[in-house]
Write a protein that holds these residues in place. Structure first.
Motif, PDB file in Angstrom:
ATOM      1  N   ASP A   1     -16.168 -18.003  13.467  1.00 51.98           N
ATOM      2  CA  ASP A   1     -16.038 -16.948  14.479  1.00 51.98           C
ATOM      3  C   ASP A   1     -17.299 -16.860  15.345  1.00 51.98           C
ATOM      4  OD1 ASP A   1     -13.500 -16.295  13.597  1.00 51.98           O
ATOM      5  OD2 ASP A   1     -14.180 -14.716  12.256  1.00 51.98           O
TER       6      ASP A   1
ATOM      7  N   ALA B   1      -8.734 -16.533   4.407  1.00 50.66           N
ATOM      8  CA  ALA B   1      -8.992 -15.830   5.669  1.00 50.66           C
ATOM      9  C   ALA B   1      -8.941 -16.751   6.876  1.00 50.66           C
ATOM     10  CB  ALA B   1     -10.358 -15.145   5.615  1.00 50.66           C
TER      11      ALA B   1
ATOM     12  N   THR C   1     -11.232 -17.047  11.747  1.00 48.96           N
ATOM     13  CA  THR C   1     -10.542 -16.230  10.748  1.00 48.96           C
ATOM     14  C   THR C   1      -9.357 -15.494  11.379  1.00 48.96           C
ATOM     15  OG1 THR C   1     -12.015 -14.336  11.113  1.00 48.96           O
ATOM     16  CG2 THR C   1     -12.645 -15.925   9.413  1.00 48.96           C
TER      17      THR C   1
ATOM     18  N   ASN D   1      -6.804 -12.539  12.470  1.00 48.12           N
ATOM     19  CA  ASN D   1      -6.906 -11.161  12.928  1.00 48.12           C
ATOM     20  C   ASN D   1      -6.069 -10.214  12.081  1.00 48.12           C
ATOM     21  OD1 ASN D   1      -8.698 -11.660  15.024  1.00 48.12           O
ATOM     22  ND2 ASN D   1      -7.082 -11.957  16.543  1.00 48.12           N
TER      23      ASN D   1
ATOM     24  N   MET E   1     -14.762  -9.369   2.298  1.00 47.85           N
ATOM     25  CA  MET E   1     -14.703  -9.440   3.760  1.00 47.85           C
ATOM     26  C   MET E   1     -13.743  -8.392   4.280  1.00 47.85           C
ATOM     27  SD  MET E   1     -12.987 -12.490   5.999  1.00 47.85           S
ATOM     28  CE  MET E   1     -12.441 -12.196   7.688  1.00 47.85           C
TER      29      MET E   1
ATOM     30  N   LYS F   1     -12.021  -7.032   8.180  1.00 45.13           N
ATOM     31  CA  LYS F   1     -11.924  -7.309   9.617  1.00 45.13           C
ATOM     32  C   LYS F   1     -11.008  -6.287  10.280  1.00 45.13           C
ATOM     33  CE  LYS F   1     -11.289 -11.050  12.979  1.00 45.13           C
ATOM     34  NZ  LYS F   1     -10.994 -12.489  13.162  1.00 45.13           N
ATOM     35  N   TYR F   2     -11.476  -5.746  11.390  1.00 49.03           N
ATOM     36  CA  TYR F   2     -10.718  -4.784  12.180  1.00 49.03           C
ATOM     37  C   TYR F   2     -10.567  -5.343  13.587  1.00 49.03           C
ATOM     38  CZ  TYR F   2      -9.826  -0.712  15.134  1.00 49.03           C
ATOM     39  OH  TYR F   2      -9.303   0.151  16.057  1.00 49.03           O
ATOM     40  N   THR F   3      -9.341  -5.347  14.103  1.00 41.97           N
ATOM     41  CA  THR F   3      -9.055  -5.844  15.446  1.00 41.97           C
ATOM     42  C   THR F   3      -8.287  -4.789  16.214  1.00 41.97           C
ATOM     43  OG1 THR F   3      -8.963  -8.128  14.639  1.00 41.97           O
ATOM     44  CG2 THR F   3      -7.995  -7.687  16.796  1.00 41.97           C
TER      45      THR F   3
ATOM     46  N   SER G   1     -13.050  -6.910  18.107  1.00 45.94           N
ATOM     47  CA  SER G   1     -12.912  -7.238  16.688  1.00 45.94           C
ATOM     48  C   SER G   1     -14.249  -7.068  15.982  1.00 45.94           C
ATOM     49  CB  SER G   1     -12.415  -8.677  16.527  1.00 45.94           C
ATOM     50  OG  SER G   1     -12.243  -9.006  15.173  1.00 45.94           O
TER      51      SER G   1
ATOM     52  N   THR H   1     -16.079  -7.706  12.175  1.00 44.33           N
ATOM     53  CA  THR H   1     -15.980  -8.322  10.847  1.00 44.33           C
ATOM     54  C   THR H   1     -17.242  -8.034  10.054  1.00 44.33           C
ATOM     55  OG1 THR H   1     -14.655 -10.144  11.768  1.00 44.33           O
ATOM     56  CG2 THR H   1     -15.592 -10.463   9.583  1.00 44.33           C
TER      57      THR H   1
ATOM     58  N   SER I   1     -18.890  -8.871   6.104  1.00 43.59           N
ATOM     59  CA  SER I   1     -18.677  -9.677   4.905  1.00 43.59           C
ATOM     60  C   SER I   1     -19.928  -9.699   4.042  1.00 43.59           C
ATOM     61  CB  SER I   1     -18.266 -11.111   5.257  1.00 43.59           C
ATOM     62  OG  SER I   1     -19.306 -11.801   5.911  1.00 43.59           O
TER      63      SER I   1
ATOM     64  N   TYR J   1     -23.985 -10.953  16.545  1.00 38.22           N
ATOM     65  CA  TYR J   1     -23.927 -11.060  15.091  1.00 38.22           C
ATOM     66  C   TYR J   1     -25.290 -10.770  14.467  1.00 38.22           C
ATOM     67  CZ  TYR J   1     -25.801 -15.716  16.144  1.00 38.22           C
ATOM     68  OH  TYR J   1     -26.565 -16.760  16.618  1.00 38.22           O
TER      69      TYR J   1
END
Length: 796
Positions: free
Chosen positions: A210, A235, A263, A265, A327, A329-331, A341, A343, A345, A404
């Motif tokens: 990603d 994922a 990964t 969504n 992990m 993840k929100y989209t 998005s 993420t 982890s 990131y």
């Protein structure tokens, strides 16, 4: 075929040239291509008017099951040889179409193809919406599409759907010709081989997930250390890859190639999975969807995934391998043209290991094949935050960006030489570091017409900053006592980059790509050893021009040529040592360049068969690196590699699928005399393949092999790293709410060596006496013997 033959002769002629002649030609070619790229980029920067007397198509493609937009769907109008690919919003736009009726084809691996007639009117944009239904993986869904940037992405997509994937090693091996080797019980990053490169743990292959870098620059164990074990296999949505330094958005460490994971969504189902097998192997994984799609109107998705694994392993002493991954993840599909998005982890792993053992130690009965001499082990953790944003500005333009942040820890105890350095206490070493990694990537893409030619411009900027504290190499005893600090300091490394890339459709089927990339590096080392408390800073930069030309024969074949310059930076500590030694070679080549060429063909002669082949060549300006195991610089000068890649995917029957990859590479050091110019551990012949049986709609089985030939273990080829051929088998039974599986690794119980190195060691005999002196032979980690495991998954 004539073009391929001509280029093959060119490769042979280049390889036989005197080094000064070949080097001069390479330098002139590099300068010429750079100038051409800059001129074309400037000349095509201003959009022109669109075609007259034409219509256009604006479309949306959705997953009929989840109602989510589908990215990467191929759109093709055969009558006019026009194509498109959907973006992250499931959108596509095709313009400049002469009025009339056309058959449009929509395809994506794992979904039913759609064929429909559309009417195009003059000056009118036709709106289309499609919902694709899930279907078994079939070759008819593979399209050699002129809009697809990646030459072999279809192969990777097929393999991801048809091959069993259990861990990140399996994911990496989806790249045709890529081999991995583990030699610390599964704890540290694998050794990677690709295109005649021993990439070590990632020095010459760029790995990301990603758009977060997996590679760690100036790592305590080795440059580019790419520990991908924090990626949970369940994922992964896609595996993007390329061989050679041709991808404009891949910078540092992209010489042999790159691997990019993407990964999901959303999860198709919540699930719980458990694996169990021989040698004390156990793994459990679970994924839970957190949002109700009806309540969010399909505009939001969130899930969490976790895994825990334990493995005693097949060695005489337990490896006590433990790994925990979590992990989330929100989209949010904010609108029809904006996606956000987030993420998060976390990963933690610890293990023991027996390391690699000298061949003579086994032959002389000092230790068994699955035994060890000095126990090793380690622990590592990584925590990531990634915020991604995608926005369509209009039908022709979009931006994508991500920011990131990573926190990382690493601690490793190893002993490769045993008693060669210290005959009393042994040669155990400890490597450790703590790191904060932060970065930003942004790319703007726009499609338009210039001089009546369809054109695409990509502009990108970004940075990466690594703050490494306590980068340590110490001589230790028993994993508890420090005998001697060898190297200790802090590293601060910044990479600021920008790139421009221009794609021009000279004809609907003839596409030219020109681009260049600029990278600037600021590397700083703060030596914290008591007797040498100095601060050293280096500032270096490099332009990396790239070019490509390909011609599509409908949607069934493509001929392409790529040229590119790539590089890997050297470890910051390499530059410090070079300065201390007064070595201009090290300082002047802090960013050694790789100049590469590919000529290839992709062909789909019928709906069931996909073939690809390429001949390639690469020159490396310098090939040396910092040895984190000894705090010294290993030098080998310039190198030249060339080879052939061949891949085939064949759906022989609806229930029978065949695949094979064969890769040959020839590599030599240019500046060394013949017979002493071998590149240690560089693979020459590798092959991966298999057969998959779709026994019925619920049951699949496959038999797979991987082969690597013998290769030189040292530069004069007096020691050999032994090749091997290993077979694996798997069978899976799937129902809507559960899956059952059985897998056998090393089906025929072949005795093979996984990681192998030529190393100088000194041993103690079983009677307690020391060897008279140290000796060099091949040290290896034995590969897994026959291994059986079962898996069960419940979906809800």
């Amino acid at each position: 075929m004539k073009q391929l033959f001509t280029f093959h002769l060119y490769l042979g002629t280049w390889a036989s040239m005197p080094e000064h002649t070949a080097g001069a030609i390479a330098d002139k070619l590099h300068v010429l291509v750079s100038k051409v790229i800059c001129i074309v980029l400037l000349s095509l920067a201003i959009p022109a008017a669109a075609y007259a007397h034409s219509g256009s198509i604006k479309g949306l493609v959705y997953d009929g099951n989840s109602n989510k937009p589908m990215e990467g769907v191929s759109i093709y109008i055969k009558a006019i040889d026009n194509s498109a690919v959907t973006d992250a919003f499931g959108k596509f736009f095709m313009k400049g179409i002469t009025p009339g009726r056309y058959k449009i084809s929509i395809s994506h691996i794992g979904f039913d193809n759609i064929d429909e007639e559309v009417k195009i009117e003059d000056g009118v944009t036709t709106d289309l919406t499609y919902n694709m239904g899930i279907a078994p993986v079939e070759m008819k869904s593979v399209s050699v599409n002129a809009r697809k940037d990646l030459n072999l992405s279809s192969i990777s997509g097929l393999d991801l759907n048809l091959r069993p994937v259990n861990n990140t090693q399996d994911l990496m091996r989806l790249v045709p010709g890529l081999f991995t080797a583990q030699h610390q019980g599964g704890g540290k990053a694998e050794q990677i081989f690709l295109r005649g490169f021993d990439c070590d743990h990632g020095t010459d292959i760029n790995v990301s997930v990603d758009n977060i870098p997996v590679n760690m620059v100036s790592h305590a164990h080795g440059q580019g250390f790419a520990d991908a074990h924090f990626i949970i296999p369940e994922a992964v949505q896609e595996v993007d890859y390329g061989k050679g330094p041709y991808q404009i958005d891949k910078g540092n460490l992209c010489t042999a190639g790159y691997v990019g994971f993407k990964t999901k969504n959303s999860l198709d189902n919540s699930f719980v999975k458990a694996d169990g097998g021989m040698y004390g192997y156990f793994r459990t994984a679970a994924g839970i969807s957190l949002l109700n799609r009806k309540e969010t109107n399909d505009h939001q998705d969130a899930y969490i995934l976790g895994e825990y694994g334990y493995n005693r392993s097949y060695f005489d002493a337990s490896q006590n391998f433990n790994r925990f991954n979590l992990m989330g993840k929100y989209t949010n599909y904010i609108s029809s043209n904006k996606i956000l998005s987030l993420t998060l982890s976390g990963f933690n792993s610890n293990w023991d290991a027996l390391g690699q053992i000298p061949t003579r130690a086994v032959n002389e009965g000092i230790v068994g094949r699955y035994g060890g001499i000095d126990p090793e082990g380690g622990a590592t953790s990584r925590y990531n935050m990634n915020l991604q944003y995608f926005q369509a500005i209009n039908s022709n333009s979009y931006i994508k960006s991500n920011i990131y942040l990573t926190y990382y820890q690493f601690s490793l105890f190893s002993d490769f030489t045993y008693l060669a350095g210290d005959s009393v206490n042994g040669d155990q070493i400890h490597q450790a570091e703590k790191r904060v990694l932060a970065g930003y990537n942004n790319e703007y893409t726009t499609n338009y017409t210039a001089a009546h030619l369809k054109t695409k411009t990509q502009l990108g900027i970004g940075f990466r900053y690594d703050d490494i504290t306590g980068d340590e190499l110490t001589h230790t005893l028993g994993r508890t006592t420090i005998l001697n600090p060898i190297a200790y300091g802090d590293i601060h490394e910044t990479n600021i980059y920008g790139y421009a890339n221009q794609t021009v459709y000279l004809l609907p089927q003839l596409v030219l790509t020109l681009g260049t990339r600029f990278d600037n590096f600021i590397q700083q080392y703060d030596n914290r050893l008591p007797n040498d408390n100095t601060l050293t800073t280096f500032n270096n930069s490099r332009f990396s021009p790239k070019a490509g030309l390909y011609y599509n024969f409908g949607d069934n074949a493509r001929v392409y040529y790529n040229y590119g310059t790539g590089f890997h930076t050297n470890d910051t500590r390499t530059l410090v040592l070079g300065k201390q030694l007064g070595s201009d070679v090290i300082i002047d080549h802090s960013i050694p360049a790789a100049h590469s060429h590919d000529l290839g063909l992709i062909i789909k002669p019928n709906s069931k068969l996909l073939l690809s082949g390429a001949v390639w060549m690469m020159d490396m300006q310098q090939e040396f690196g910092y040895s984190g195991d000894a705090a010294v610089v290993d030098t080998s000068g310039r190198t030249r590699r060339y080879g052939v890649d061949i891949s085939a995917r064949y759906e022989l029957l609806k229930w029978l699928y065949l695949d094979v990859d064969v890769n040959y590479a020839h590599g030599r050091a240019i500046d060394q005399p013949k017979g002493q110019n071998y590149i240690p551990l560089a693979p020459s012949l590798t092959s991966i393949g298999g057969v998959t049986f779709k026994m019925n709609k619920n049951t699949t089985a496959s038999l797979r092999y991987r082969h690597i030939s013998d290769r030189p273990a040292n530069d004069d080829n007096t020691l050999t790293a032994l090749g091997y051929t290993v077979f694996d088998a798997v069978i899976n039974y799937s129902r809507p709410h559960y899956e059952l599986g059985m897998q056998i690794q090393n089906l025929f119980n072949t005795q093979w060596n996984e990681a192998q190195f030529a190393t100088e060691t000194r041993l103690r005999y079983t009677n307690g006496m020391l060897e008279p002196k140290a000796a060099t032979d091949v040290c290896y980690t034995p590969g897994i013997p026959f291994f059986l495991k079962f898996s069960a998954t419940y979906k809800f």
